[in-house]
Enzyme design. Structure first.
Site, PDB file in Angstrom:
ATOM      1  N   GLU A 122       0.852  -1.177   0.000  1.00 55.63           N
ATOM      2  CA  GLU A 122       0.000   0.000   0.000  1.00 55.63           C
ATOM      3  C   GLU A 122       0.899   1.242   0.000  1.00 55.63           C
ATOM      4  O   GLU A 122       1.870   1.272   0.751  1.00 55.63           O
ATOM      5  CB  GLU A 122      -0.913   0.042   1.231  1.00 55.63           C
ATOM      6  CG  GLU A 122      -1.942   1.161   1.135  1.00 55.63           C
ATOM      7  CD  GLU A 122      -2.880   1.241   2.340  1.00 55.63           C
ATOM      8  OE1 GLU A 122      -2.723   0.457   3.294  1.00 55.63           O
ATOM      9  OE2 GLU A 122      -3.742   2.104   2.316  1.00 55.63           O
ATOM     10  N   GLY A 254       3.142   2.445  10.959  1.00 55.88           N
ATOM     11  CA  GLY A 254       2.951   1.646  12.164  1.00 55.88           C
ATOM     12  C   GLY A 254       2.708   0.187  11.829  1.00 55.88           C
ATOM     13  O   GLY A 254       3.355  -0.702  12.380  1.00 55.88           O
ATOM     14  N   ALA A 255       1.764  -0.055  10.924  1.00 55.16           N
ATOM     15  CA  ALA A 255       1.426  -1.429  10.569  1.00 55.16           C
ATOM     16  C   ALA A 255       0.566  -1.450   9.319  1.00 55.16           C
ATOM     17  O   ALA A 255       0.041  -0.423   8.895  1.00 55.16           O
ATOM     18  CB  ALA A 255       0.680  -2.101  11.709  1.00 55.16           C
ATOM     19  N   GLU A 257      -2.383  -3.852   6.936  1.00 55.62           N
ATOM     20  CA  GLU A 257      -3.461  -4.839   7.067  1.00 55.62           C
ATOM     21  C   GLU A 257      -3.515  -5.897   5.970  1.00 55.62           C
ATOM     22  O   GLU A 257      -4.598  -6.447   5.705  1.00 55.62           O
ATOM     23  CB  GLU A 257      -4.803  -4.083   7.073  1.00 55.62           C
ATOM     24  CG  GLU A 257      -5.221  -3.453   5.719  1.00 55.62           C
ATOM     25  CD  GLU A 257      -4.848  -1.994   5.550  1.00 55.62           C
ATOM     26  OE1 GLU A 257      -3.873  -1.551   6.193  1.00 55.62           O
ATOM     27  OE2 GLU A 257      -5.516  -1.283   4.762  1.00 55.62           O
ATOM     28  N   ASN A 258      -2.397  -6.251   5.341  1.00 52.62           N
ATOM     29  CA  ASN A 258      -2.411  -7.268   4.282  1.00 52.62           C
ATOM     30  C   ASN A 258      -3.300  -8.452   4.673  1.00 52.62           C
ATOM     31  O   ASN A 258      -3.240  -8.936   5.801  1.00 52.62           O
ATOM     32  CB  ASN A 258      -1.002  -7.780   4.038  1.00 52.62           C
ATOM     33  CG  ASN A 258       0.017  -6.675   4.016  1.00 52.62           C
ATOM     34  OD1 ASN A 258      -0.012  -5.815   3.157  1.00 52.62           O
ATOM     35  ND2 ASN A 258       0.894  -6.656   5.004  1.00 52.62           N
ATOM     36  N   GLU A 291      -5.644  -2.824  12.473  1.00 59.98           N
ATOM     37  CA  GLU A 291      -5.303  -3.627  11.289  1.00 59.98           C
ATOM     38  C   GLU A 291      -6.244  -4.824  11.173  1.00 59.98           C
ATOM     39  O   GLU A 291      -6.648  -5.200  10.077  1.00 59.98           O
ATOM     40  CB  GLU A 291      -3.842  -4.076  11.327  1.00 59.98           C
ATOM     41  CG  GLU A 291      -2.814  -2.953  11.514  1.00 59.98           C
ATOM     42  CD  GLU A 291      -2.980  -1.763  10.588  1.00 59.98           C
ATOM     43  OE1 GLU A 291      -3.599  -1.890   9.513  1.00 59.98           O
ATOM     44  OE2 GLU A 291      -2.492  -0.660  10.959  1.00 59.98           O
ATOM     45  N   HIS A 294      -9.572  -3.823   9.669  1.00 54.79           N
ATOM     46  CA  HIS A 294      -9.518  -3.604   8.215  1.00 54.79           C
ATOM     47  C   HIS A 294      -9.949  -4.850   7.440  1.00 54.79           C
ATOM     48  O   HIS A 294     -10.295  -4.754   6.269  1.00 54.79           O
ATOM     49  CB  HIS A 294      -8.095  -3.249   7.778  1.00 54.79           C
ATOM     50  CG  HIS A 294      -7.786  -1.784   7.758  1.00 54.79           C
ATOM     51  ND1 HIS A 294      -8.629  -0.833   7.226  1.00 54.79           N
ATOM     52  CD2 HIS A 294      -6.680  -1.099   8.169  1.00 54.79           C
ATOM     53  CE1 HIS A 294      -8.064   0.366   7.325  1.00 54.79           C
ATOM     54  NE2 HIS A 294      -6.882   0.238   7.899  1.00 54.79           N
ATOM     55  N   GLU A 313      -9.897   4.126   6.035  1.00 51.19           N
ATOM     56  CA  GLU A 313      -9.089   4.576   7.172  1.00 51.19           C
ATOM     57  C   GLU A 313      -9.922   5.326   8.215  1.00 51.19           C
ATOM     58  O   GLU A 313      -9.791   5.082   9.416  1.00 51.19           O
ATOM     59  CB  GLU A 313      -7.896   5.413   6.708  1.00 51.19           C
ATOM     60  CG  GLU A 313      -6.868   4.627   5.879  1.00 51.19           C
ATOM     61  CD  GLU A 313      -6.253   3.426   6.599  1.00 51.19           C
ATOM     62  OE1 GLU A 313      -6.450   3.286   7.832  1.00 51.19           O
ATOM     63  OE2 GLU A 313      -5.591   2.612   5.927  1.00 51.19           O
TER      64      GLU A 313
HETATM   65  N1  BES Z   1      -3.149   0.968   5.799  1.00 53.39           N
HETATM   66  C1  BES Z   1      -2.388   1.603   6.802  1.00 53.39           C
HETATM   67  C2  BES Z   1      -0.910   1.466   6.594  1.00 53.39           C
HETATM   68  C3  BES Z   1      -0.327   2.307   5.491  1.00 53.39           C
HETATM   69  C4  BES Z   1      -0.270   3.652   5.618  1.00 53.39           C
HETATM   70  C5  BES Z   1       0.195   1.765   4.364  1.00 53.39           C
HETATM   71  C6  BES Z   1       0.303   4.426   4.611  1.00 53.39           C
HETATM   72  C7  BES Z   1       0.728   2.536   3.366  1.00 53.39           C
HETATM   73  C8  BES Z   1       0.809   3.867   3.480  1.00 53.39           C
HETATM   74  C9  BES Z   1      -2.708   1.035   8.189  1.00 53.39           C
HETATM   75  O1  BES Z   1      -3.952   0.465   8.290  1.00 53.39           O
HETATM   76  C10 BES Z   1      -2.696   2.190   9.133  1.00 53.39           C
HETATM   77  O2  BES Z   1      -3.535   3.029   9.028  1.00 53.39           O
HETATM   78  N2  BES Z   1      -1.739   2.236  10.050  1.00 53.39           N
HETATM   79  C11 BES Z   1      -1.539   3.320  10.968  1.00 53.39           C
HETATM   80  C12 BES Z   1      -1.901   2.968  12.372  1.00 53.39           C
HETATM   81  C13 BES Z   1      -3.339   3.029  12.719  1.00 53.39           C
HETATM   82  C14 BES Z   1      -3.571   2.591  14.144  1.00 53.39           C
HETATM   83  C15 BES Z   1      -3.967   4.370  12.484  1.00 53.39           C
HETATM   84  C16 BES Z   1      -0.064   3.634  10.924  1.00 53.39           C
HETATM   85  O3  BES Z   1       0.684   2.856  10.341  1.00 53.39           O
HETATM   86  O4  BES Z   1       0.329   4.643  11.478  1.00 53.39           O
HETATM   87 ZN    ZN Z   2      -5.557   1.772   8.533  1.00 50.47          ZN
END
Ligand code: BES
Ligand code: ZN
Length: 850
Positions: A122, A254-255, A257-258, A291, A294, A313
């Site tokens: 992503e 941070g993480a 959701e694959n 995650e 998602h 999101e």
């Molecule tokens: N889908 C996102 C990760 C992501 C963000 C991938 C930007 C590629 C580009 C994931 O679900 C996400 O939102 N992660 C957040 C943490 C969440 C608790 C809000 C993050 O990584 O900060």
């Molecule tokens: Zn997210």
């Protein structure tokens, strides 16, 4: 500036894909410098379109061969992808490409980190793995074969075959390419299991590097709680036989959701009492939930295009906030979310980077994973829920899952299920997705003959590319109290839909004290004339816990601004109220700790800017120091007894109760350290068997120019724990005096354990510098120069993290002419760099354009 090279993509230009994908077979022959990726993709014409031109995205790929229905074809390859003549009807595409995971420092696509392979696709990273229609509205089932001598080989879905040097995975759920993942490495797992409400047995695993297996228990429990919660609250069940989570050290976010294979920044999953703070535990629980959630809001129902990012999101942040509120304390979660919203989203919305929750254009989508899309996107859902009520919300969401399962959707689809369930016209509500900027609501009151009238006026300031805005629907929750503190009108929802509207409350015995915008029912700036007496009254009596905190916050802020402005001693009313609150044993210790926390330097700077004044960072810093001194003095007699009363000893538990007590004692400790020469903090440091108390003590010492010995001991104790060393790097910059902050960051950047290849470490130093406002904005300009130097160094390696960190400069227009000149000089220096990434070019360009 770079517009010729970096085209702008517009929402209005969306067209459906010419070709759809039925299924995908991928074979990976893993090698650090030359991984081969073989793809077999069955394309079918999209019946909804006429255009049969064929384009596949692809970046940094070496094409070895391409075949259609078994015949070699000629292709035209550009920097962005590949064009090829294709048949009219369905066909089989086969290609082989070569990529170099070891050389991939951008951490996007397939890369190596600490000896393991992992992916981040992503938003648009899959195109760095193979040629593909890399857009979320192309959904397909994936079968993946991994060939490698690494012991653990993972991909999405269920494992279908495994043997010496290979594994095969099949994901039966059609998904966009951005949800693809692969992991290969020498990993160990904490296993677990979960039985879904319909009886499906799910194998769970947290995969980590050997040595980290003792830091997985909390994450595993959080995962099980999330799975249960989504069944109970949203009726959503997990849909595969296995769910894997992998911890990776080098990760931009941070993480991720694959599908069936979530990949986490190790900082967002690994925790033990000794190495992680209470705040870390809370964040891990929330992010595991996020995650996991998602899987339905994002994966089963995904986004049609990246402009719809808030569809997954915003909704998933809203859901994880509900989860945290249920697991911990609802008011505390609301207060910390509002703090975060104001600190990050209002800041963004009020500056050059302002954009709608659903942006209308971008150059680099990675730049739009913002506080606005996430946090304001979640607020919009909270408002919708408040407006239609809990029951209608539940019905509408159930209809959303029912109607759109397996589809790639838009905000229109989301709003439609609410219109269909409630019969309500949401066209005005939809402006929340389209108009940028934080609405200002001005409240005035009238009292006559038992009738109390509230008049609300709304306005929305212009933002880049948007002027002349329309009034929005603002759900305004209000309650009325009498002078004894009894609630005479319970929380009532006013719906402000016009520029100006009045609402009356009749048959009241006496003029009430209003408690407006309860629970922060809309993400707006509320302006109203009020007295410190009324604030102190609400702080003592409001039945809405959020507004109780809010009243204390406003009191603290006006006291602080008074001190900064003209060196006034803090209004005694504030310190009296604070001391009553802190010693009130009926109140949650976590609440008391938060009430003692001062508004941040940035928050105060924004307040000055809002009042039409130029913020002076050093004076703001001094003002906060003076206020802390005044607090320590006013609470002098209470600090030690309260500290002793609430100090948590005995076995550590990360739960909200003891965590709140540790928050309170750490806050008290930092005040005590001002006058006891560090005795209490040193004692806590020595006795601490958990990171919260160890770091709290170290922080109290450093904030008072003490703690050199403890700092050195800390480094010795934790030299082999990267995540703890991140804290060691960060705290030194965070606690540095303004004139020393840049120098401390320079020294740390020369430390043998500093590396800019690890985003966590880079952020520990330079993210902390950006947060140390008086240090970053020091009049010497050293903070600005240093930040720019390092952004310039990082950009060629990791554009995504560079661009995010460039937002440190987003408030530059707030400051005086000298500082503006110094900041724009640095921004222009970055912008002029040959070969600057699209990510950073767009961010710096937008910041400068303001
Ligand atoms: N889908 C996102 C990760 C992501 C963000 C991938 C930007 C590629 C580009 C994931 O679900 C996400 O939102 N992660 C957040 C943490 C969440 C608790 C809000 C993050 O990584 O900060
Ligand atoms: Zn997210």
């Amino acid at each position: 500036m770079k517009d010729a090279e970096n085209p702008t993509i517009y929402l209005k230009d969306y067209t459906p894909p010419n070709w759809l994908v039925e299924d995908v077979h991928l074979t990976f022959r893993l090698a650090p410098q030359a991984t081969r990726v073989l793809s077999r993709i069955r394309f079918v014409p999209n019946p909804d379109t006429q255009d049969r031109r064929f384009f596949l995205e692809g970046e940094d790929l070496r094409l070895i061969s391409a075949r259609i229905d078994g015949e070699t074809v000629t292709t035209e390859v550009t920097d962005e992808g590949l064009i090829c003549d294709v048949p009219e009807a369905a066909f089989l595409w086969e290609a082989e490409v070569e990529i170099a995971p070891e050389a991939n420092t951008a951490l996007e696509g397939l890369y190596m980190s600490g000896g393991m392979y992992s992916t981040q696709c992503e938003a648009q990273g899959f195109r760095k793995i193979t040629y593909y229609p890399d857009r979320p509205d192309v959904m397909a089932t994936f079968t993946v074969r991994i060939e490698s001598d690494m012991p653990v080989l993972l991909s999405n879905g269920n494992k279908v075959a495994t043997g010496d040097g290979f594994a095969e995975w099949h994901d039966p759920w059609p998904k966009p390419a951005y949800l693809f993942a692969l992991v290969a490495g020498n990993l160990v797992n904490l296993p677990g299991s979960f039985t879904t409400k319909s009886g499906r047995a799910v194998e769970l695993n947290i995969w980590v590097r050997p040595g980290d297996e003792d830091k997985c228990d909390f994450a595993l429990e959080a995962l099980k709680k999330s799975m249960r919660w989504d069944e109970e609250v949203y009726g959503r069940e997990y849909d595969l036989d296995i769910f894997n989570i992998v911890a990776v050290d080098d990760f931009n976010m941070g993480a991720m959701e694959n599908k069936g294979l979530n990949i986490f920044n190790s900082a967002a999953v690994l925790a033990s009492p000794e190495t992680a703070t209470d705040a870390n535990f809370e964040r891990i629980e929330a992010i595991i939930a996020h995650e996991y959630f998602h899987n339905w809001t994002g994966n089963r129902i995904t986004c049609r295009d990246w402009f719809q990012l808030c569809l997954k999101e915003g909704l998933t942040v809203f859901r994880d906030a509900q989860f945290t509120a249920d697991m911990r304390s609802e008011p505390m979660k609301r207060i910390s979310d509002v703090l975060d919203l104001r600190g990050r989203q209002f800041r963004e919305d009020g500056g050059p980077l302002a954009h709608p929750v659903r942006p209308e254009s971008f150059q680099e989508i990675n730049n739009f994973y913002t506080a606005t899309v996430y946090e304001k996107g979640a607020e919009v859902i909270g408002m919708l829920k408040r407006l239609v009520g809990d029951e209608a919300y539940a019905k509408a969401v159930a209809l959303y899952f029912d109607r759109h399962d397996g589809q790639a959707c838009t905000i229109e689809d989301w709003l439609q299920v609410f219109e269909d369930t409630t019969g309500r016209d949401l066209s005005q509500f939809k402006l929340w997705y389209a108009q940028a900027g934080t609405p200002r609501v001005t409240m005035t009151e009238d009292w006559e003959d038992g009738t109390y009238t509230v008049t609300l006026k709304q306005s929305l300031p212009p933002t880049p590319g948007q002027a002349g805005k329309s009034p929005q629907v603002i759900p305004f929750a209000i309650g009325l109290l009498d002078r004894s503190g009894a609630e005479v009108v319970p929380t009532t929802l006013l719906e402000l839909t016009e520029t100006e509207q009045s609402f009356t409350f009749t048959d009241l015995k006496a003029r009430p004290v209003p408690s407006p915008l309860r629970g922060f029912s809309a993400p707006v700036i509320l302006e109203r004339e009020t007295s410190n007496e009324d604030r102190a009254f609400l702080l003592a009596h409001d039945t809405d816990p959020f507004n109780r905190w809010e009243a204390g916050r406003q009191l603290a802020k006006s006291a602080l601004i008074g001190m900064i402005d003209d060196g006034k001693a803090p209004v005694s009313g504030y310190l009296d109220a604070l001391s009553r609150l802190v010693t009130d044993e009926t109140l949650d210790p976590a609440f008391r700790a938060l009430a003692m926390a001062l508004p941040s330097e940035d928050d105060l700077a924004q307040s000055f800017a809002d009042m039409g004044q130029t913020p002076e960072p050093q004076r703001i810093w001094n003002g906060r120091e003076d206020m802390r001194a005044a607090m320590a003095k006013a609470l002098e007699g209470e600090l030690r007894p309260l500290y002793d009363q609430h100090l948590v000893t005995g076995p550590y538990s990360p739960e909200a109760g003891p965590a709140g007590q540790r928050a309170l004692t750490n806050t008290l400790l930092s005040l005590m350290t001002r006058s006891d020469g560090g005795a209490a903090a040193r004692a806590q440091y020595k006795a601490a068997d958990n990171m919260t108390q160890q770091l709290g003590a170290l922080s109290a010492l450093l904030a008072n120019d003490l703690g050199a010995d403890e700092l050195a001991a800390f480094a010795g104790q934790w030299a082999h724990e990267r995540l703890v060393m991140d804290k060691w790097f960060m705290i030194q910059v965070a606690q540095a005096r303004p004139e020393e902050a840049a120098g401390v960051a320079v020294a740390l950047s020369q430390h043998p354990d500093f590396t800019m290849k690890n985003p966590n470490r880079f952020r520990a130093v330079f993210g902390a510098l950006a947060m140390n406002q008086a240090g970053f904005h020091h009049a010497s300009g050293a903070g600005y120069r240093l930040m720019a130097d390092w952004l310039i160094k990082l950009d060629p390696l990791n554009p995504q993290t560079t661009a995010r960190m460039a937002s440190a400069f987003q408030t530059w227009r707030r400051y005086d002419a000298d500082r503006q000149a110094m900041m724009s000089e640095q921004l222009n220096r970055i912008a002029a760099l040959p070969g600057l990434s699209r990510d950073t070019a767009e961010m710096v360009g937008r910041i400068l354009a303001a």
